[in-house]
Design a protein around this motif. Structure first.
Motif, PDB file in Angstrom:
ATOM      1  N   LYS A 541       1.344  -0.826  -0.093  1.00 51.83           N
ATOM      2  CA  LYS A 541       0.406  -0.127   0.320  1.00 51.83           C
ATOM      3  C   LYS A 541       0.446   1.180   0.077  1.00 51.83           C
ATOM      4  O   LYS A 541       1.519   1.683   0.682  1.00 51.83           O
ATOM      5  CB  LYS A 541      -0.704   0.046   0.864  1.00 51.83           C
ATOM      6  CG  LYS A 541      -1.841  -1.232   1.117  1.00 51.83           C
ATOM      7  CD  LYS A 541      -2.813  -1.153   0.390  1.00 51.83           C
ATOM      8  CE  LYS A 541      -3.773  -2.390   0.715  1.00 51.83           C
ATOM      9  NZ  LYS A 541      -4.566  -2.412  -0.341  1.00 51.83           N
ATOM     10  N   GLU A 542       0.307   2.112  -0.593  1.00 50.53           N
ATOM     11  CA  GLU A 542       1.219   3.233  -0.804  1.00 50.53           C
ATOM     12  C   GLU A 542       0.702   4.631   0.405  1.00 50.53           C
ATOM     13  O   GLU A 542      -0.351   5.267   0.088  1.00 50.53           O
ATOM     14  CB  GLU A 542       1.006   4.081  -2.353  1.00 50.53           C
ATOM     15  CG  GLU A 542       1.260   3.522  -2.757  1.00 50.53           C
ATOM     16  CD  GLU A 542       3.132   3.357  -3.129  1.00 50.53           C
ATOM     17  OE1 GLU A 542       4.041   4.384  -2.491  1.00 50.53           O
ATOM     18  OE2 GLU A 542       3.738   2.515  -3.394  1.00 50.53           O
ATOM     19  N   ILE A 543       1.437   3.878   1.427  1.00 53.73           N
ATOM     20  CA  ILE A 543       1.668   5.087   2.634  1.00 53.73           C
ATOM     21  C   ILE A 543       2.494   5.896   3.176  1.00 53.73           C
ATOM     22  O   ILE A 543       3.053   4.761   3.384  1.00 53.73           O
ATOM     23  CB  ILE A 543       0.025   3.774   3.727  1.00 53.73           C
ATOM     24  CG1 ILE A 543       0.672   3.240   4.455  1.00 53.73           C
ATOM     25  CG2 ILE A 543      -1.429   3.929   2.875  1.00 53.73           C
ATOM     26  CD1 ILE A 543       0.357   1.844   4.820  1.00 53.73           C
ATOM     27  N   VAL A 544       2.238   6.454   4.940  1.00 56.95           N
ATOM     28  CA  VAL A 544       3.204   6.659   5.039  1.00 56.95           C
ATOM     29  C   VAL A 544       2.670   6.113   6.086  1.00 56.95           C
ATOM     30  O   VAL A 544       1.917   5.732   7.517  1.00 56.95           O
ATOM     31  CB  VAL A 544       2.795   8.514   5.924  1.00 56.95           C
ATOM     32  CG1 VAL A 544       3.833   8.675   6.481  1.00 56.95           C
ATOM     33  CG2 VAL A 544       2.876   9.546   5.104  1.00 56.95           C
ATOM     34  N   PHE A 545       4.104   5.310   6.319  1.00 57.58           N
ATOM     35  CA  PHE A 545       4.199   3.751   7.583  1.00 57.58           C
ATOM     36  C   PHE A 545       4.817   4.324   9.031  1.00 57.58           C
ATOM     37  O   PHE A 545       4.982   3.259   9.819  1.00 57.58           O
ATOM     38  CB  PHE A 545       4.417   2.471   6.462  1.00 57.58           C
ATOM     39  CG  PHE A 545       5.432   2.552   5.984  1.00 57.58           C
ATOM     40  CD1 PHE A 545       6.674   1.986   6.878  1.00 57.58           C
ATOM     41  CD2 PHE A 545       6.240   3.021   4.639  1.00 57.58           C
ATOM     42  CE1 PHE A 545       7.827   1.815   6.521  1.00 57.58           C
ATOM     43  CE2 PHE A 545       7.324   2.990   4.649  1.00 57.58           C
ATOM     44  CZ  PHE A 545       8.333   3.027   5.123  1.00 57.58           C
ATOM     45  N   SER A 546       5.587   5.356   8.090  1.00 63.28           N
ATOM     46  CA  SER A 546       7.046   4.939   9.449  1.00 63.28           C
ATOM     47  C   SER A 546       7.162   6.572   9.753  1.00 63.28           C
ATOM     48  O   SER A 546       6.696   7.240   8.629  1.00 63.28           O
ATOM     49  CB  SER A 546       8.580   5.203   8.625  1.00 63.28           C
ATOM     50  OG  SER A 546       8.963   5.068   9.449  1.00 63.28           O
ATOM     51  N   GLY A 547       7.649   7.410  10.703  1.00 68.52           N
ATOM     52  CA  GLY A 547       8.254   8.282  10.642  1.00 68.52           C
ATOM     53  C   GLY A 547       9.309   9.286  10.601  1.00 68.52           C
ATOM     54  O   GLY A 547      10.183   8.504  10.117  1.00 68.52           O
ATOM     55  N   PRO A 548       9.837   9.993  10.861  1.00 68.21           N
ATOM     56  CA  PRO A 548      10.921  10.373  10.350  1.00 68.21           C
ATOM     57  C   PRO A 548      12.354   9.461  10.748  1.00 68.21           C
ATOM     58  O   PRO A 548      12.447   9.041  11.534  1.00 68.21           O
ATOM     59  CB  PRO A 548      10.668  11.637  11.207  1.00 68.21           C
ATOM     60  CG  PRO A 548       9.407  12.665  11.008  1.00 68.21           C
ATOM     61  CD  PRO A 548       8.614  11.224  11.376  1.00 68.21           C
ATOM     62  N   MET A 549      13.141   9.592   9.816  1.00 61.44           N
ATOM     63  CA  MET A 549      14.148   8.254   9.714  1.00 61.44           C
ATOM     64  C   MET A 549      15.395   9.419   9.803  1.00 61.44           C
ATOM     65  O   MET A 549      15.399   9.841   8.388  1.00 61.44           O
ATOM     66  CB  MET A 549      14.242   7.378   9.310  1.00 61.44           C
ATOM     67  CG  MET A 549      12.984   6.474   9.296  1.00 61.44           C
ATOM     68  SD  MET A 549      13.011   5.507  10.851  1.00 61.44           S
ATOM     69  CE  MET A 549      14.507   4.264  10.734  1.00 61.44           C
ATOM     70  N   PHE A 550      16.935   9.448  10.441  1.00 60.93           N
ATOM     71  CA  PHE A 550      17.987  10.275  10.478  1.00 60.93           C
ATOM     72  C   PHE A 550      18.202   9.975   8.770  1.00 60.93           C
ATOM     73  O   PHE A 550      18.388   8.223   8.785  1.00 60.93           O
ATOM     74  CB  PHE A 550      18.890   9.915  11.460  1.00 60.93           C
ATOM     75  CG  PHE A 550      20.080  10.344  10.722  1.00 60.93           C
ATOM     76  CD1 PHE A 550      20.316  12.326  10.584  1.00 60.93           C
ATOM     77  CD2 PHE A 550      20.981   9.625  10.105  1.00 60.93           C
ATOM     78  CE1 PHE A 550      21.508  12.076  10.646  1.00 60.93           C
ATOM     79  CE2 PHE A 550      22.555  10.049  10.149  1.00 60.93           C
ATOM     80  CZ  PHE A 550      22.611  10.930  10.768  1.00 60.93           C
ATOM     81  N   GLU A 551      18.862  10.981   7.817  1.00 56.47           N
ATOM     82  CA  GLU A 551      18.876  10.654   6.623  1.00 56.47           C
ATOM     83  C   GLU A 551      20.583  11.181   6.216  1.00 56.47           C
ATOM     84  O   GLU A 551      21.390   9.869   6.454  1.00 56.47           O
ATOM     85  CB  GLU A 551      18.266  11.218   5.683  1.00 56.47           C
ATOM     86  CG  GLU A 551      18.668  10.693   4.046  1.00 56.47           C
ATOM     87  CD  GLU A 551      17.147  10.884   3.198  1.00 56.47           C
ATOM     88  OE1 GLU A 551      18.307  12.176   2.757  1.00 56.47           O
ATOM     89  OE2 GLU A 551      16.788  10.445   2.570  1.00 56.47           O
ATOM     90  N   SER A 552      20.792  12.545   6.842  1.00 58.10           N
ATOM     91  CA  SER A 552      22.363  13.134   6.792  1.00 58.10           C
ATOM     92  C   SER A 552      22.313  13.856   7.701  1.00 58.10           C
ATOM     93  O   SER A 552      21.348  14.610   8.103  1.00 58.10           O
ATOM     94  CB  SER A 552      22.412  13.483   5.367  1.00 58.10           C
ATOM     95  OG  SER A 552      21.445  13.866   4.956  1.00 58.10           O
TER      96      SER A 552
END
Length: 652
Positions: A541-552
């Protein structure tokens, strides 16, 4: 002669009857009426019968024939099925077995330690949730707790039941709320296969094939496999007797006819040993002993002090206590090992001079005794505080039989053998996992053994990289006042790194824990967040499934700019003033300071601190209990804790 003929006839009859019993076709207990069989893949059905016995399996107008091999085992694969039912599964050999009310849906394994085991009836809004739990297309199965030296083929009990107010109360709350979200979203049958055990470590849930290659556990595995369990019990019994002074007490002698004789002020405890509080008794030589222990502490009070009521701050007790002063019961708490015991005592029970505090502790498993922070153990009387930590008199009055048995954490593989292997190869959609608290002191090692466990299960089930979704540890324990090292933060980091495996997902719960309870009652949001991961990872499913994750991170002009992924429709600060909390920043001296942080864009945050002129590292939520984190995406999912440095912490 009659006697001989009678014996001969009886013997022949027993042989004949045993042959009949043996001839019955049999399936593992994981198969029962009301079960859910997995949609979309071939469905293994297996069992036992006589060698060479012809077996016929009938399901949904299809019949498959096979015969038992030389070991009396048989197995067939039902063809791929579509969602639906109810159906009937019939297995015929020399006897016939019929399972009815069978649905085709998605089966999810629900495993881990106590937060997965935690039941609906002990969770938030339990009464309301149970009353509304009328979901006949959700089916429930709970695997009995079992340790096993070698892999078992079957479990001792269990059956599938429909989800209803009558069946849901004792079931896994996380599993139920996960399954309810999926069933209502997808409108397909959901099977929840619950197999968990509180207080257990990851390595006990891993198979011998994987553990045999692990440098930290392979020697323990060899020892387990070579062990004679009866000898083990005898040796443990002798060890426990030695610890307890030559006896293995099976009755609590501290109580006589319901009266607490060991609580009396004048009871002679001169031959008792000394123990320090607050510290678990296991850490003081009473290893692997569960049961009942008595503590006694003499205090001296002045004439003036005896004229005031007092408040006893005992600390925490694992698991239950009855507390006395001068033989009078002043308070008790049951099965709340993480709760401070604070009892108020009326001055009429106090006397000048000698007074005696007595605590009867009932430990049902794991660590036991009076524990916690020494500063939380005192008597408040008037305007004074009297420290009562340190030496107490102590005696175990009753030892549990479990003290001489192998526990689930005694050796690796024990729970895989007893609670996972019997389920193989039952077809599943995926697994959800809530565990890690018991491995928190070994987070670096967990970076290896947790991914190994996932890959091990996938190999054992032989269903490819099925979805494996897990819960990041919730916030727990007293919030810190200054930045510090954290075992639980490092364990969360190990969990986050496991997302590098394919088809994995993580539910972040850093905002819904409880400082004073390792078992937060809000299991609804845990299940919901796991289900969001499932909808994305397992169902596409194309949904928001996670909170913000550190990227850089980028450091420039005394500030750090953090860029996040999984921001949904944008970052959000849950604070009416817009202040971000939980960020720390450090320079090359590796000393962290609380930082000022603010949103820069929809996916970035700028962090700085007056004390740090040239920052080189940032941490967010880096504590056992970061307490007041408030960075979310606009969909309401919390940011995952992280660190940008890789400086050694406190765990191995």
């Amino acid at each position: 002669m009659k006697t001989l003929l009678h014996i001969t006839f009886t013997s022949l009859l027993l042989v004949f009857l045993s042959h009949i019993v043996k001839a019955d076709v049999k399936l593992p207990r994981i198969f029962s009426s009301n079960m859910v069989l997995q949609q979309g893949i071939e469905i293994p059905v297996w069992g036992w019968a006589d060698k060479g016995e012809q077996i016929m399996v009938i399901f949904n107008k299809k019949t498959i024939r096979t015969k038992a091999n030389t070991e009396g085992k048989w197995k067939v694969n039902l063809p791929v099925q579509e969602y639906g039912g109810p159906h009937t599964l019939t297995v015929k050999g020399k006897n016939t077995i019929v399972f009815d009310n069978v649905l085709i849906g998605d089966v999810w394994v629900c495993s881990g330690q106590s937060n997965m085991e935690w039941s609906v009836d002990r969770s938030k809004n339990a009464e309301e949730e149970i009353a509304l739990a009328n979901y006949p297309k959700i089916r429930l199965f709970t695997v009995p707790k079992t340790v096993a030296q070698f892999p078992k083929d079957d479990i001792s009990s269990g059956e599938w039941v429909e989800c209803s107010p009558e069946t849901i109360g004792g079931f896994s709350a996380v599993g139920y709320f996960f399954g309810k979200k999926l069933q209502t979203e997808l409108e397909v049958p959901i099977g929840l296969l619950h197999t968990s055990w509180g207080g257990t470590v990851a390595e006990t849930w891993t198979s011998a094939e994987t553990i045999s290659d692990d440098p930290d556990f392979k020697e323990m595995l060899v020892k387990l496999q070579q062990m004679n369990l009866e000898n083990y019990k005898e040796q443990k019994l002798e060890e426990v007797k030695k610890i307890l002074g030559g006896e293995f007490p099976t009755e609590d002698k501290g109580m006589e006819n319901g009266k607490p004789v060991w609580s009396a002020l004048d009871f002679n405890d001169s031959n008792w040993k000394t123990i320090k509080t607050p510290t678990y008794w296991e850490a003081q030589g009473y290893m692997d002993i569960d049961g009942i222990g008595w503590y006694r502490k003499e205090i001296q009070l002045t004439e003036e002090q005896s004229q005031s009521n007092l408040t006893l701050h005992l600390g925490k007790v694992d698991d239950s206590d009855i507390t006395f002063l001068n033989g009078i019961e002043i308070g008790k708490t049951e099965n709340k090992y993480n709760e401070e015991r604070i009892y108020t005592v009326d001055k009429k029970y106090i006397q000048p001079g000698k007074n005696m505090i007595v605590v009867r502790v009932d430990d049902t498993g794991g660590n036991g005794g009076i524990w916690g922070d020494p500063k939380d153990q005192f008597i408040a009387i008037g305007n004074e505080k009297m420290d009562i930590s340190g030496d107490w008199k102590f005696k175990i009055s009753k030892a549990s039989v479990s003290a001489v048995n192998i526990g689930p954490n005694s050796y690796p593989t024990l729970l895989f053998n007893g609670m996972i292997n019997p389920l193989l190869p039952y077809a599943i959609k995926g697994a959800i996992w809530y565990q890690g608290e018991s491995n928190a002191s070994r987070a670096k090692q967990y970076q290896r053994i947790f991914p190994d466990l996932i890959e091990d299960w996938r190999a054992q089930w032989n269903q490819g990289d099925f979805p494996f979704l897990f819960v990041s540890l919730a916030n727990y324990m007293k919030p810190v006042e200054t930045p510090a090292a954290s075992e639980w933060a490092e364990l969360r980091e190990a969990q986050t790194k496991t997302l590098s495996l394919p088809n994995t997902g993580m539910a972040v719960t850093i905002d819904i824990g409880e400082a004073n309870d390792i078992h937060p009652k809000n299991k609804q949001d845990v299940g919901k967040r796991l289900a969001l991961n499932a909808l994305k990872v397992a169902y596409g499913k194309e949904i928001v499934f996670s909170g913000p994750m550190f990227e850089s991170v980028e450091f420039s002009k005394g500030k750090a700019t953090i860029v996040f992924s999984e921001t949904g429709s944008g970052l959000k600060v849950k604070d009416k003033y817009g202040y971000l909390k939980g960020f720390e920043i450090a320079g090359s001296d590796k000393k962290f300071h609380w930082a000022k942080a603010e949103l820069a864009t929809n996916n970035s945050v700028v962090v700085s601190a007056e004390e740090v002129e040239n920052p080189v590292a940032v941490r967010y939520g880096w504590a056992n209990n970061p307490d007041d984190l408030n960075l979310y995406n606009k969909e309401g999912l919390p940011a995952n804790p992280f660190r940008t440095d890789d400086w050694p912490g406190i765990t191995k």
